[in-house]
Design an enzyme around this catalytic site. Sequence first.
Site, short mmCIF file in Angstrom:
data_model
loop_
_atom_site.label_atom_id
_atom_site.label_comp_id
_atom_site.label_asym_id
_atom_site.label_seq_id
_atom_site.Cartn_x
_atom_site.Cartn_y
_atom_site.Cartn_z
N ASP A 1 0.96 -1.10 0.01
CA ASP A 1 0.06 -0.02 -0.24
C ASP A 1 0.78 1.34 -0.08
O ASP A 1 2.02 1.32 0.81
CB ASP A 1 -0.97 0.07 1.44
CG ASP A 1 -1.93 0.84 1.11
OD1 ASP A 1 -3.15 0.72 0.91
OD2 ASP A 1 -1.84 2.22 1.09
N VAL B 1 -10.98 2.75 -3.57
CA VAL B 1 -10.69 2.30 -4.97
C VAL B 1 -11.68 1.24 -5.28
O VAL B 1 -11.52 0.34 -4.56
CB VAL B 1 -9.07 1.61 -5.06
CG1 VAL B 1 -8.86 1.32 -6.33
CG2 VAL B 1 -8.36 3.02 -4.65
N HIS C 1 -10.13 -5.55 -3.41
CA HIS C 1 -8.74 -5.74 -2.94
C HIS C 1 -8.84 -5.92 -1.28
O HIS C 1 -9.88 -5.54 -0.65
CB HIS C 1 -7.70 -4.38 -3.04
CG HIS C 1 -8.51 -3.18 -2.38
ND1 HIS C 1 -9.40 -2.51 -3.16
CD2 HIS C 1 -8.37 -2.39 -1.35
CE1 HIS C 1 -9.70 -1.20 -2.70
NE2 HIS C 1 -9.18 -1.33 -1.46
P1 AMP Z 1 -9.73 1.31 0.16
O1 AMP Z 1 -9.95 2.56 0.90
O2 AMP Z 1 -10.24 0.01 0.98
O3 AMP Z 1 -10.41 1.29 -1.27
O4 AMP Z 1 -8.31 1.11 -0.02
C1 AMP Z 1 -7.58 1.58 -0.89
C2 AMP Z 1 -6.02 1.55 -0.72
O5 AMP Z 1 -5.32 1.83 -1.97
C3 AMP Z 1 -5.69 2.84 0.34
O6 AMP Z 1 -5.11 2.17 1.31
C4 AMP Z 1 -4.48 3.55 -0.57
O7 AMP Z 1 -3.53 3.99 0.22
C5 AMP Z 1 -4.23 2.43 -1.52
N1 AMP Z 1 -3.70 3.03 -2.73
C6 AMP Z 1 -4.31 4.04 -3.45
N2 AMP Z 1 -3.48 4.17 -4.86
C7 AMP Z 1 -2.39 3.27 -4.63
C8 AMP Z 1 -1.20 3.06 -5.35
N3 AMP Z 1 -0.86 3.71 -6.50
N4 AMP Z 1 -0.25 2.12 -4.91
C9 AMP Z 1 -0.50 1.53 -3.87
N5 AMP Z 1 -1.81 1.62 -2.83
C10 AMP Z 1 -2.48 2.85 -3.29
#
Ligand code: AMP
Length: 114
Positions: free
Chosen positions: A30, A96, A100
């Site tokens: 992350d 996102v 995941h």
């Molecule tokens: P969620 O809020 O459960 O959708 O989690 C999305 C996660 O994606 C968050 O913890 C972000 O920090 C992570 N995230 C967003 N963009 C990226 C990226 N480019 N690379 C790695 N992690 C990311």
Amino acid sequence: MADCIFCKIAAGEIPSSKVYEDERVYAFKDINPQAPVHILVTPKEHMANVLECAEREDDLLGHLMKVASRIAKEQGLAENGFRLVTNCGKHGAQSVNHLHIHILGGRQLGEQMA
Ligand code: AMP
């Protein structure tokens, strides 16, 4: 899917810190870690969330959980424990919209889930 950041990460179009990959799954660190170990396990194929995965796929959720557990063990989290989380939709605070599973560990996590 066009304009999906995790599709682009899985395809290698956006850089990531890869932890694991197989035919169906891509796992990476992350970018904004909430714990010493914070890894995201995603299906390579686009699906918005756990609901869509459960409807569409027979065994992918099980595979994702197995991969997440294996990674947690490899990261040294088995002895003290860890947390697997998947956020879904607005009330789940999913930011996102590509399924995941978060692997969180490496310190004592809070007792409250939300
Ligand atoms: P969620 O809020 O459960 O959708 O989690 C999305 C996660 O994606 C968050 O913890 C972000 O920090 C992570 N995230 C967003 N963009 C990226 C990226 N480019 N690379 C790695 N992690 C990311």
